[in-house]
Design a protein around this motif. Structure first.
Motif, PDB file in Angstrom:
ATOM      1  N   HIS A  85     -50.216  24.922   1.979  1.00 60.10           N
ATOM      2  CA  HIS A  85     -51.277  25.461   1.112  1.00 60.10           C
ATOM      3  C   HIS A  85     -52.567  25.641   1.897  1.00 60.10           C
ATOM      4  O   HIS A  85     -53.279  26.633   1.709  1.00 60.10           O
ATOM      5  CB  HIS A  85     -51.479  24.588  -0.113  1.00 60.10           C
ATOM      6  CG  HIS A  85     -50.472  24.859  -1.177  1.00 60.10           C
ATOM      7  ND1 HIS A  85     -50.370  24.100  -2.309  1.00 60.10           N
ATOM      8  CD2 HIS A  85     -49.511  25.809  -1.300  1.00 60.10           C
ATOM      9  CE1 HIS A  85     -49.396  24.579  -3.073  1.00 60.10           C
ATOM     10  NE2 HIS A  85     -48.858  25.597  -2.469  1.00 60.10           N
ATOM     11  N   ARG A  89     -45.279  32.306  -0.262  1.00 58.47           N
ATOM     12  CA  ARG A  89     -45.893  31.350  -1.183  1.00 58.47           C
ATOM     13  C   ARG A  89     -45.178  31.335  -2.530  1.00 58.47           C
ATOM     14  O   ARG A  89     -44.965  30.287  -3.115  1.00 58.47           O
ATOM     15  CB  ARG A  89     -47.363  31.705  -1.376  1.00 58.47           C
ATOM     16  CG  ARG A  89     -48.085  30.761  -2.298  1.00 58.47           C
ATOM     17  CD  ARG A  89     -49.483  31.227  -2.608  1.00 58.47           C
ATOM     18  NE  ARG A  89     -50.216  31.520  -1.397  1.00 58.47           N
ATOM     19  CZ  ARG A  89     -51.505  31.772  -1.376  1.00 58.47           C
ATOM     20  NH1 ARG A  89     -52.196  31.760  -2.483  1.00 58.47           N
ATOM     21  NH2 ARG A  89     -52.110  32.041  -0.241  1.00 58.47           N
ATOM     22  N   ASP A  90     -44.789  32.488  -3.025  1.00 60.38           N
ATOM     23  CA  ASP A  90     -44.111  32.555  -4.326  1.00 60.38           C
ATOM     24  C   ASP A  90     -42.812  31.763  -4.342  1.00 60.38           C
ATOM     25  O   ASP A  90     -42.529  31.062  -5.304  1.00 60.38           O
ATOM     26  CB  ASP A  90     -43.838  34.007  -4.722  1.00 60.38           C
ATOM     27  CG  ASP A  90     -45.093  34.740  -5.146  1.00 60.38           C
ATOM     28  OD1 ASP A  90     -46.103  34.073  -5.461  1.00 60.38           O
ATOM     29  OD2 ASP A  90     -45.066  35.981  -5.145  1.00 60.38           O
ATOM     30  N   ASN A 132     -43.276  27.887  -4.494  1.00 63.96           N
ATOM     31  CA  ASN A 132     -43.649  27.329  -5.798  1.00 63.96           C
ATOM     32  C   ASN A 132     -42.451  26.994  -6.661  1.00 63.96           C
ATOM     33  O   ASN A 132     -42.567  26.211  -7.598  1.00 63.96           O
ATOM     34  CB  ASN A 132     -44.572  28.301  -6.537  1.00 63.96           C
ATOM     35  CG  ASN A 132     -45.931  28.383  -5.894  1.00 63.96           C
ATOM     36  OD1 ASN A 132     -46.383  27.438  -5.263  1.00 63.96           O
ATOM     37  ND2 ASN A 132     -46.577  29.524  -6.028  1.00 63.96           N
ATOM     38  N   SER A 133     -41.289  27.587  -6.373  1.00 63.47           N
ATOM     39  CA  SER A 133     -40.113  27.334  -7.203  1.00 63.47           C
ATOM     40  C   SER A 133     -39.029  26.551  -6.464  1.00 63.47           C
ATOM     41  O   SER A 133     -37.919  26.421  -6.965  1.00 63.47           O
ATOM     42  CB  SER A 133     -39.536  28.666  -7.693  1.00 63.47           C
ATOM     43  OG  SER A 133     -39.089  29.430  -6.590  1.00 63.47           O
TER      44      SER A 133
END
Length: 184
Positions: A139, A122-123, A126-127
């Motif tokens: 999500h 997930r991290d 996000n980028s």
């Protein structure tokens, strides 16, 4: 078989239909495709889930199985996948997402389409530039499977292999370290 999908957002009877399979490795990292960077590819240069358009008369389930085999060389059986969610893009593409308990490794993959692939948490998502429809589906998936920790990128062009293990949630302990390795 009548698959039942969780609906995410609006759902209209317009546009192209496509199917994909959310795939994971043994470390619960999620497989994404780096889409080709050319003008003929929708979402070029962005990340998406492996899958593709339904052919005439094809069910989402059959399309998902066919596309996974064509795009990464992995053969899944009908019983290997389960309906998960459906989401419609702003351009009208209706995407049916399936899941599987089967785990795959980078070595299992023979990339047939796309510029590369990655196993992501997930991290990292996000980028990175991920297709909005894929973000919505993932999500929702992360709400059900929140414990994702590692990251791996593989670019087959130029014989470059890049792997990075993120240890923010798994700090180094005796017998376990964080690592970065490059081989060309």
């Amino acid at each position: 078989m009548n698959d039942i999908f969780h609906q995410i957002g609006d759902w209209h009877n317009v546009g192209v239909e496509a199917a994909c399979v959310i795939l994971r490795d043994t470390q619960d990292r999620y497989l994404l495709q780096l889409r080709d960077s050319n003008s003929a590819t929708f979402g070029s240069g962005q990340w998406g889930i492996f899958g593709g358009r339904l052919e005439q008369g094809e069910t989402p389930r059959c399309a998902a199985l066919r596309e996974i085999h064509e795009e990464i060389g992995v053969t899944l059986k009908n019983s290997d996948i389960a309906a998960f969610a459906k989401c419609q893009s702003a351009h009208g593409t209706r995407l049916y997402a399936f899941t599987t308990p089967r785990r795959i490794a980078p070595i299992d993959i023979t990339l047939g389409e796309g510029a590369g692939f990655a196993f992501l948490t997930r991290d990292q998502l996000n980028s990175m530039p991920v297709l909005p429809t894929v973000v919505a589906i993932l999500h929702h998936f992360f709400e059900i499977n929140p414990d994702l920790r590692c990251f791996s990128l593989v670019f087959p062009n130029g014989m470059l292999f890049l792997e990075r293990i993120i240890c923010r949630y798994l700090p180094p302990t005796k017998g376990r370290t964080c690592a970065l390795s490059l081989a060309a």
